[in-house]
Design a protein around this motif. Sequence first.
Motif, PDB file in Angstrom:
ATOM      1  N   ASN A 141     -40.561 -79.156  42.617  1.00 50.63           N
ATOM      2  CA  ASN A 141     -39.653 -78.845  41.507  1.00 50.63           C
ATOM      3  C   ASN A 141     -39.339 -80.060  40.634  1.00 50.63           C
ATOM      4  N   ARG A 142     -40.050 -81.158  40.875  1.00 56.06           N
ATOM      5  CA  ARG A 142     -39.898 -82.388  40.089  1.00 56.06           C
ATOM      6  C   ARG A 142     -38.448 -82.852  40.031  1.00 56.06           C
ATOM      7  N   ILE A 143     -37.823 -82.866  41.193  1.00 56.03           N
ATOM      8  CA  ILE A 143     -36.432 -83.286  41.313  1.00 56.03           C
ATOM      9  C   ILE A 143     -36.351 -84.815  41.310  1.00 56.03           C
ATOM     10  N   GLU A 144     -35.345 -85.356  40.636  1.00 57.57           N
ATOM     11  CA  GLU A 144     -35.128 -86.805  40.628  1.00 57.57           C
ATOM     12  C   GLU A 144     -33.927 -87.216  41.467  1.00 57.57           C
ATOM     13  N   LEU A 145     -32.863 -86.414  41.464  1.00 61.47           N
ATOM     14  CA  LEU A 145     -31.643 -86.748  42.200  1.00 61.47           C
ATOM     15  C   LEU A 145     -31.363 -85.700  43.266  1.00 61.47           C
ATOM     16  N   LEU A 146     -31.043 -86.159  44.471  1.00 63.71           N
ATOM     17  CA  LEU A 146     -30.624 -85.292  45.558  1.00 63.71           C
ATOM     18  C   LEU A 146     -29.191 -85.663  45.909  1.00 63.71           C
ATOM     19  N   PHE A 147     -28.365 -84.659  46.166  1.00 69.37           N
ATOM     20  CA  PHE A 147     -26.991 -84.951  46.550  1.00 69.37           C
ATOM     21  C   PHE A 147     -26.424 -83.801  47.359  1.00 69.37           C
ATOM     22  N   THR A 232     -13.667 -80.688  58.942  1.00 68.46           N
ATOM     23  CA  THR A 232     -14.565 -81.818  58.724  1.00 68.46           C
ATOM     24  C   THR A 232     -13.976 -82.816  57.731  1.00 68.46           C
ATOM     25  N   ILE A 233     -14.505 -84.016  57.790  1.00 62.58           N
ATOM     26  CA  ILE A 233     -14.321 -85.022  56.758  1.00 62.58           C
ATOM     27  C   ILE A 233     -15.661 -85.167  56.064  1.00 62.58           C
ATOM     28  N   ASP A 234     -15.697 -84.856  54.780  1.00 61.56           N
ATOM     29  CA  ASP A 234     -16.959 -84.829  54.045  1.00 61.56           C
ATOM     30  C   ASP A 234     -17.135 -86.081  53.198  1.00 61.56           C
ATOM     31  N   VAL A 235     -18.347 -86.584  53.174  1.00 63.16           N
ATOM     32  CA  VAL A 235     -18.719 -87.629  52.223  1.00 63.16           C
ATOM     33  C   VAL A 235     -19.837 -87.058  51.361  1.00 63.16           C
ATOM     34  N   CYS A 236     -19.892 -87.492  50.126  1.00 59.98           N
ATOM     35  CA  CYS A 236     -20.943 -87.010  49.233  1.00 59.98           C
ATOM     36  C   CYS A 236     -22.050 -88.050  49.181  1.00 59.98           C
ATOM     37  N   LEU A 237     -23.243 -87.633  49.574  1.00 56.69           N
ATOM     38  CA  LEU A 237     -24.420 -88.494  49.560  1.00 56.69           C
ATOM     39  C   LEU A 237     -25.193 -88.274  48.272  1.00 56.69           C
ATOM     40  N   VAL A 238     -25.687 -89.340  47.694  1.00 56.16           N
ATOM     41  CA  VAL A 238     -26.491 -89.287  46.476  1.00 56.16           C
ATOM     42  C   VAL A 238     -27.756 -90.097  46.710  1.00 56.16           C
ATOM     43  N   LEU A 239     -28.898 -89.485  46.416  1.00 52.57           N
ATOM     44  CA  LEU A 239     -30.182 -90.144  46.622  1.00 52.57           C
ATOM     45  C   LEU A 239     -31.012 -90.023  45.358  1.00 52.57           C
ATOM     46  N   ASP A 240     -31.433 -91.161  44.837  1.00 56.46           N
ATOM     47  CA  ASP A 240     -32.290 -91.220  43.654  1.00 56.46           C
ATOM     48  C   ASP A 240     -33.720 -91.435  44.129  1.00 56.46           C
ATOM     49  N   GLN A 241     -34.607 -90.526  43.769  1.00 55.14           N
ATOM     50  CA  GLN A 241     -36.005 -90.666  44.196  1.00 55.14           C
ATOM     51  C   GLN A 241     -36.569 -92.043  43.866  1.00 55.14           C
ATOM     52  N   GLN A 242     -36.173 -92.599  42.743  1.00 49.11           N
ATOM     53  CA  GLN A 242     -36.690 -93.902  42.329  1.00 49.11           C
ATOM     54  C   GLN A 242     -36.223 -95.024  43.251  1.00 49.11           C
ATOM     55  N   ASN A 243     -35.181 -94.750  44.037  1.00 50.96           N
ATOM     56  CA  ASN A 243     -34.616 -95.768  44.913  1.00 50.96           C
ATOM     57  C   ASN A 243     -35.213 -95.740  46.315  1.00 50.96           C
ATOM     58  N   ILE A 244     -36.067 -94.758  46.603  1.00 52.56           N
ATOM     59  CA  ILE A 244     -36.652 -94.652  47.939  1.00 52.56           C
ATOM     60  C   ILE A 244     -37.779 -95.672  48.082  1.00 52.56           C
ATOM     61  N   PRO A 245     -37.696 -96.591  49.044  1.00 52.73           N
ATOM     62  CA  PRO A 245     -38.772 -97.556  49.253  1.00 52.73           C
ATOM     63  C   PRO A 245     -40.085 -96.846  49.574  1.00 52.73           C
ATOM     64  N   ALA A 246     -41.194 -97.471  49.215  1.00 53.18           N
ATOM     65  CA  ALA A 246     -42.508 -96.843  49.364  1.00 53.18           C
ATOM     66  C   ALA A 246     -42.767 -96.401  50.801  1.00 53.18           C
ATOM     67  N   LYS A 247     -42.408 -97.233  51.769  1.00 54.40           N
ATOM     68  CA  LYS A 247     -42.659 -96.888  53.166  1.00 54.40           C
ATOM     69  C   LYS A 247     -41.874 -95.663  53.576  1.00 54.40           C
ATOM     70  N   GLN A 248     -40.581 -95.644  53.201  1.00 54.69           N
ATOM     71  CA  GLN A 248     -39.746 -94.498  53.542  1.00 54.69           C
ATOM     72  C   GLN A 248     -40.189 -93.245  52.803  1.00 54.69           C
ATOM     73  N   ARG A 249     -40.669 -93.398  51.582  1.00 58.55           N
ATOM     74  CA  ARG A 249     -41.173 -92.243  50.842  1.00 58.55           C
ATOM     75  C   ARG A 249     -42.350 -91.614  51.579  1.00 58.55           C
ATOM     76  N   ALA A 250     -43.247 -92.450  52.075  1.00 56.11           N
ATOM     77  CA  ALA A 250     -44.389 -91.943  52.832  1.00 56.11           C
ATOM     78  C   ALA A 250     -43.925 -91.243  54.105  1.00 56.11           C
ATOM     79  N   GLN A 251     -42.913 -91.812  54.775  1.00 57.46           N
ATOM     80  CA  GLN A 251     -42.384 -91.203  55.981  1.00 57.46           C
ATOM     81  C   GLN A 251     -41.757 -89.854  55.681  1.00 57.46           C
TER      82      GLN A 251
END
Length: 258
Positions: A141-147, A232-251
Motif C-alpha cells: 500500500n506504499r505506506i510511509e508512516l506506521l503508528f 492499560t497505560i498506552d503509549v503511541c508508537l510512530v515509525l517512519d519507513q525512512q528511519n528503518i536501518p537497512a539491516k532491520q528492514r531486511a529482517q
Amino acid sequence: MIVNTSQFTLKLAETEQELAAAQRLRYRVFVEEMGARPAFSGDTVNREADAFDPYFDHLLLIDTRIEDHDNNVVGAYRLMRSETAERGQGFYGAQEYDLGPIIRSGRPAVELGRSCIDPVYRNGIALHLLWQGVADYVIGNRIELLFGVASFVGTDPEVYKDGLSYLHHTHLAPPELRVTAKAQSRVKMNLKAATEIDRVAAVRQIPALIKSYIRLGGWVGEGAYVDRDFNTIDVCLVLDQQNIPAKQRAQLLQGRAA
C-alpha cells in the motif's frame, strides 16, 4: 496477502466468520486475561468488537491444525490506512492522542492496533509472522508512516517508571511527528531523570511489541494515556519507513523484526 507455513496461514480477514474469530481472540486476551471493560454491541457475546472494526483491515494468524474455524485465529492485528480514516470516522487513536502531526504531514500512513497473540503462541514465531504480514501490507500500500498505541498492563504509571522514562528520554519522536496524549487521561512518561533510570528494570518492563517498534527505529509520542476501560497505560508508537536501518528492514521483510 496469504502466507502459508506448515502450521500457520497469515492473511487478511475476508469473511465475517474470520473477523468474528479474531474478535474472540481479542476477548480472551483483552477481557479475560487483561481485565478490559470495553463496550460491546448487542450481537458480540464473547467477542471484543467496536465501531471502528468495519474500517480496519484485519490481519490474522491462523493455526491450520485447529479444526474449529470459530476459534482458530491465534494472532491478530488491525490496520487502517489514512485514506480510509479520512472517508470514515477517523483514526481510533485520535480518542487518546492528538494525531495532528501525522495527519498534517500528508504522508501515507497506517494505524496499527489491537495486536494480540494467544498465550500458548507467545514464545514462538507468531509475532514474527504478524510483523511479516504488516511489512507486506505496508509495501503493498506504499505506506510511509506506521503508528498506533501499544500498552502496558495496569493503570499505575509508577509500576513502569523506569520503562516509561527510558522511552521518553531515548526515543521521543521528533517535533514534526510528535503526537501528544490528550489531557483528560494523560500522565507524564518522564517519571525519572535520565541519569536515574535502572536500564535493566526498564528493559524488563517494556512489552515485547513496543520493543519491536523501537528496534526498527520507532519513536514514542509525548505522554502516556491511561485507558481505564482496557486496564492499560498506552503509549503511541510512530515509525517512519525512512528511519528503518537497512539491516532491520531486511529482517522485517523476513518476518524476524521481533
